[in-house]
Design an enzyme around this catalytic site. Structure first.
Site, PDB file in Angstrom:
ATOM      1  CG  ASP A   1      -2.060   0.988   1.085  1.00 47.95           C
ATOM      2  OD1 ASP A   1      -2.433   1.321  -0.062  1.00 47.95           O
ATOM      3  OD2 ASP A   1      -2.574   1.443   2.126  1.00 47.95           O
TER       4      ASP A   1
ATOM      5  CG  HIS B   1      -0.691   2.121  -9.338  1.00 42.99           C
ATOM      6  ND1 HIS B   1      -0.875   1.754  -8.028  1.00 42.99           N
ATOM      7  CD2 HIS B   1      -1.737   2.933  -9.636  1.00 42.99           C
ATOM      8  CE1 HIS B   1      -1.979   2.306  -7.557  1.00 42.99           C
ATOM      9  NE2 HIS B   1      -2.521   3.033  -8.515  1.00 42.99           N
TER      10      HIS B   1
ATOM     11  CG  LEU C   1       9.361 -16.673  -3.829  1.00 46.60           C
ATOM     12  CD1 LEU C   1       9.207 -16.895  -2.319  1.00 46.60           C
ATOM     13  CD2 LEU C   1       9.773 -15.227  -4.086  1.00 46.60           C
TER      14      LEU C   1
HETATM   15  C1  IPE Z   1      -5.314  -2.641   0.007  1.00 48.74           C
HETATM   16  O1  IPE Z   1      -5.066  -1.304  -0.184  1.00 48.74           O
HETATM   17  C2  IPE Z   1      -5.355  -3.352  -1.323  1.00 48.74           C
HETATM   18  C3  IPE Z   1      -4.073  -3.492  -1.992  1.00 48.74           C
HETATM   19  C4  IPE Z   1      -2.902  -3.099  -1.538  1.00 48.74           C
HETATM   20  C5  IPE Z   1      -4.124  -4.147  -3.258  1.00 48.74           C
HETATM   21  P1  IPE Z   1      -6.235  -0.232  -0.297  1.00 48.74           P
HETATM   22  O2  IPE Z   1      -5.572   1.069  -0.542  1.00 48.74           O
HETATM   23  O3  IPE Z   1      -7.229  -0.670  -1.308  1.00 48.74           O
HETATM   24  O4  IPE Z   1      -6.899  -0.312   1.135  1.00 48.74           O
HETATM   25  P2  IPE Z   1      -7.838   0.716   1.893  1.00 48.74           P
HETATM   26  O5  IPE Z   1      -8.928   1.106   0.922  1.00 48.74           O
HETATM   27  O6  IPE Z   1      -6.998   1.895   2.266  1.00 48.74           O
HETATM   28  O7  IPE Z   1      -8.324  -0.023   3.087  1.00 48.74           O
HETATM   29  C1  IPE Z   2      -1.772   0.231  -3.319  1.00 52.14           C
HETATM   30  O1  IPE Z   2      -1.523   1.591  -3.376  1.00 52.14           O
HETATM   31  C2  IPE Z   2      -2.003  -0.358  -4.682  1.00 52.14           C
HETATM   32  C3  IPE Z   2      -3.404  -0.721  -4.958  1.00 52.14           C
HETATM   33  C4  IPE Z   2      -4.363  -0.712  -4.097  1.00 52.14           C
HETATM   34  C5  IPE Z   2      -3.708  -1.111  -6.320  1.00 52.14           C
HETATM   35  P1  IPE Z   2      -2.698   2.641  -3.353  1.00 52.14           P
HETATM   36  O2  IPE Z   2      -3.085   2.946  -4.754  1.00 52.14           O
HETATM   37  O3  IPE Z   2      -3.804   2.197  -2.490  1.00 52.14           O
HETATM   38  O4  IPE Z   2      -1.962   3.904  -2.726  1.00 52.14           O
HETATM   39  P2  IPE Z   2      -2.561   4.900  -1.651  1.00 52.14           P
HETATM   40  O5  IPE Z   2      -2.975   4.073  -0.474  1.00 52.14           O
HETATM   41  O6  IPE Z   2      -3.708   5.589  -2.300  1.00 52.14           O
HETATM   42  O7  IPE Z   2      -1.429   5.803  -1.336  1.00 52.14           O
HETATM   43 MG    MG Z   3      -4.163   2.408  -0.475  1.00 51.12          MG
END
Ligand code: IPE
Ligand code: IPE
Ligand code: MG
Length: 239
Positions: free
Chosen positions: A18, A35, A129
């Protein structure tokens, strides 16, 4: 001091990757750039995991709730997943990585489905892995699909009294042969599961890092492993 022989290595590590969006926004860049950088971080951690002889690495890449995002971001992520699965074949071969998928495959765009299928076939004999890519994955969704798979195995005239059980649920999960995760890492500062491996992580150790995922490197991973090694796992038993 931690004695080297007490340094226990988790067999299965799950990572909630995240913070991609915030990493990019903080630099005045588009979220999509975060990303893209997130893929580089994933490659660094795959190499670190192999160095540490970890057997299974589950990477949460897209949740069943992430469809709620702007359609441009969703399409970008789907394209990134499809393109990268294909373009990283050399990486998987070089590092002997087996790629598998968990989540709702049928709910993904056809080109993502076929890339997942292709990379799973291509890497099935690799053994350093196993990387489990959780794409269109939700813990609740997986549990429901497990129950439905079990229902499908039952004949029309099966005895209603046949009791469902923890074992049956576990046997019908997406990757029933994977051991439960020992350690779940979440990067990016939030401290929640966001629907990741809900069933499987019943006794996982949890580790939270404030660093955004695109910044993660071998040192961050090593810190998480060191912390894990200090935990006393109890599984409900007596201390
Ligand atoms: C969790 O992150 C999902 C992934 C890392 C793929 P999110 O950014 O979607 O989670 P929330 O919405 O903050 O809980
Ligand atoms: C995690 O990073 C990746 C996915 C959920 C696809 P985020 O896109 O949720 O990044 P933040 O949490 O908004 O910074
Ligand atoms: Mg996120």
């Amino acid at each position: 001091m931690l004695r080297e022989d007490l340094f226990s290595i988790p067999r299965h590590v799950g990572i909630i990757m995240d913070g991609n969006g915030r990493w990019a926004t903080a630099r005045g860049l588009a979220r999509t750039r975060g990303h893209r950088e997130g893929i580089e971080a994933a490659k660094r951690i795959v190499i670190a995991a192999i160095d540490r002889k970890i057997e299974y690495l589950s990477l949460y890449a897209f949740s069943t709730e992430n469809w709620r995002r702007a359609s441009e971001e969703v399409s970008f992520i789907m394209g990134l997943v499809a393109r990268n699965l294909r373009s990283q074949y050399g990486f998987y071969r070089k590092h002997n990585v087996k790629v598998r998928h968990s989540g709702n495959l049928a709910g993904l765009p056809p080109e993502v489905q076929s890339e997942i299928q292709a990379v799973s076939d291509e890497t099935r004999d690799h053994s350093a892995l196993t990387v489990n890519l959780a794409v269109n994955y939700g813990g609740r969704d997986e549990i429901v699909r497990s129950v439905n798979r079990w229902l499908e195995t039952r004949g029309e005239d099966s005895v209603p009294a046949e009791a469902f059980s923890e074992q049956l649920l576990a046997e019908h999960l997406d990757l029933p042969d994977l051991p439960d995760p020992d350690l779940i890492i979440r990067t990016g500062g939030d401290r929640r599961m966001s629907n990741f491996l809900l069933w499987e992580s019943a006794y996982a150790e949890l580790y939270f890092s404030d660093h955004f995922w695109p910044d993660w490197n071998g040192e961050d991973f090593e810190r998480a492993l060191k912390d894990y090694a200090t935990r006393k796992r109890n599984f409900g038993g007596m201390r």
